[in-house]
Scaffold this motif. Sequence first.
Motif, PDB file in Angstrom:
ATOM      1  N   ASP A  75     -31.981 -32.295  65.415  1.00  0.00           N
ATOM      2  CA  ASP A  75     -33.409 -32.000  65.252  1.00  0.00           C
ATOM      3  C   ASP A  75     -33.607 -30.637  64.598  1.00  0.00           C
ATOM      4  N   THR A  78     -32.483 -30.879  60.925  1.00  0.00           N
ATOM      5  CA  THR A  78     -33.456 -31.669  60.166  1.00  0.00           C
ATOM      6  C   THR A  78     -34.682 -30.840  59.820  1.00  0.00           C
ATOM      7  N   ALA A  79     -35.134 -30.030  60.765  1.00  0.00           N
ATOM      8  CA  ALA A  79     -36.290 -29.173  60.517  1.00  0.00           C
ATOM      9  C   ALA A  79     -35.977 -28.122  59.455  1.00  0.00           C
ATOM     10  N   ALA A  82     -35.924 -29.823  56.091  1.00  0.00           N
ATOM     11  CA  ALA A  82     -37.275 -30.137  55.622  1.00  0.00           C
ATOM     12  C   ALA A  82     -37.931 -28.936  54.960  1.00  0.00           C
ATOM     13  N   ASP A  83     -37.632 -27.751  55.461  1.00  0.00           N
ATOM     14  CA  ASP A  83     -38.179 -26.533  54.861  1.00  0.00           C
ATOM     15  C   ASP A  83     -37.688 -26.344  53.430  1.00  0.00           C
ATOM     16  N   GLU A  84     -36.561 -26.967  53.100  1.00  0.00           N
ATOM     17  CA  GLU A  84     -36.001 -26.864  51.749  1.00  0.00           C
ATOM     18  C   GLU A  84     -36.301 -28.113  50.916  1.00  0.00           C
ATOM     19  N   GLY A  85     -37.200 -28.973  51.433  1.00  0.00           N
ATOM     20  CA  GLY A  85     -37.568 -30.176  50.695  1.00  0.00           C
ATOM     21  C   GLY A  85     -36.597 -31.330  50.839  1.00  0.00           C
ATOM     22  N   ASN A  87     -34.922 -34.476  53.154  1.00  0.00           N
ATOM     23  CA  ASN A  87     -35.343 -35.424  54.181  1.00  0.00           C
ATOM     24  C   ASN A  87     -34.121 -36.023  54.876  1.00  0.00           C
ATOM     25  N   TYR A  88     -33.566 -35.286  55.830  1.00  0.00           N
ATOM     26  CA  TYR A  88     -32.367 -35.739  56.528  1.00  0.00           C
ATOM     27  C   TYR A  88     -32.688 -36.918  57.461  1.00  0.00           C
ATOM     28  N   ASP A  89     -31.752 -37.868  57.502  1.00  0.00           N
ATOM     29  CA  ASP A  89     -31.890 -39.020  58.393  1.00  0.00           C
ATOM     30  C   ASP A  89     -30.544 -39.234  59.096  1.00  0.00           C
ATOM     31  N   GLU A 127     -29.595 -38.273  53.188  1.00  0.00           N
ATOM     32  CA  GLU A 127     -30.971 -38.764  53.057  1.00  0.00           C
ATOM     33  C   GLU A 127     -31.063 -40.278  52.894  1.00  0.00           C
TER      34      GLU A 127
END
Length: 236
Positions: A75, A78-79, A82-85, A87-89, A127
């Motif tokens: 988590d 992933t956050a 996301a700050d770097e654009g 989208n980790y899954d 991603e």
Amino acid sequence: MRIEIWSDIACPWCFIGKRRFETALEGFAHKDDVEVEWRSYQLDPSLPDHYTGTETEYLSQAKGMPADQVRQMFDHVTAQAADEGLNYDFDSIVVANSFTAHRFLHLAKTYGAMNQAKEALLSGHFEKGRDIGDVDYLAEVARTVGIDADETRRVLSTDEFTAEVKSDIAEARALGANGVPFFVIDRKYGISGAQPPEAFAQALATAWEESQKLTVLAGGDEAFRDGTVCGPDGCS
């Protein structure tokens, strides 16, 4: 200025570090004079070619980490991604050994496409849930960066570029890298970890300034004392 970056395709912070470094490099006044070279590294060489479970299960079972701790770690990463654009899954990640993919990256290097291939593999792994250990997937990536897919399959069916990958890993250890990403500027400055863009920007500026300085061998150095110079007030 030459910058070498050791990283692993299966390293979540390596993709984040790539983005942060690229942000700093984009704002660097001398970016056109910077040569970036990707180097191979494996965080977990013992990883099987393919693991049927999830990333959470692998770290929990194979590494002895509590599942709740793993999820909290995911988590957090992933956050940050996301700050770097990005989208980790993590639920879709295919757990696979990255050695063959590193050999493919060295093949891509011979075509001048290593950076593009690196980007595609990192995105595919974190991603898109793609299998970085699957030769068919690597051949697919090869096509997207201008490399013949059949040639890729042929190379990966042999041991070509195995020595290059192992050499990269050994060199990282010799330089004192015990984790990745690891950035080395002109073999003078080492930067460990996915630092903020501001830190990379400062490192680039410092290294550039140092690279422009000239060391004058004269005066106090015995070997250069007899040199004669001329200045504004005449010659000595």
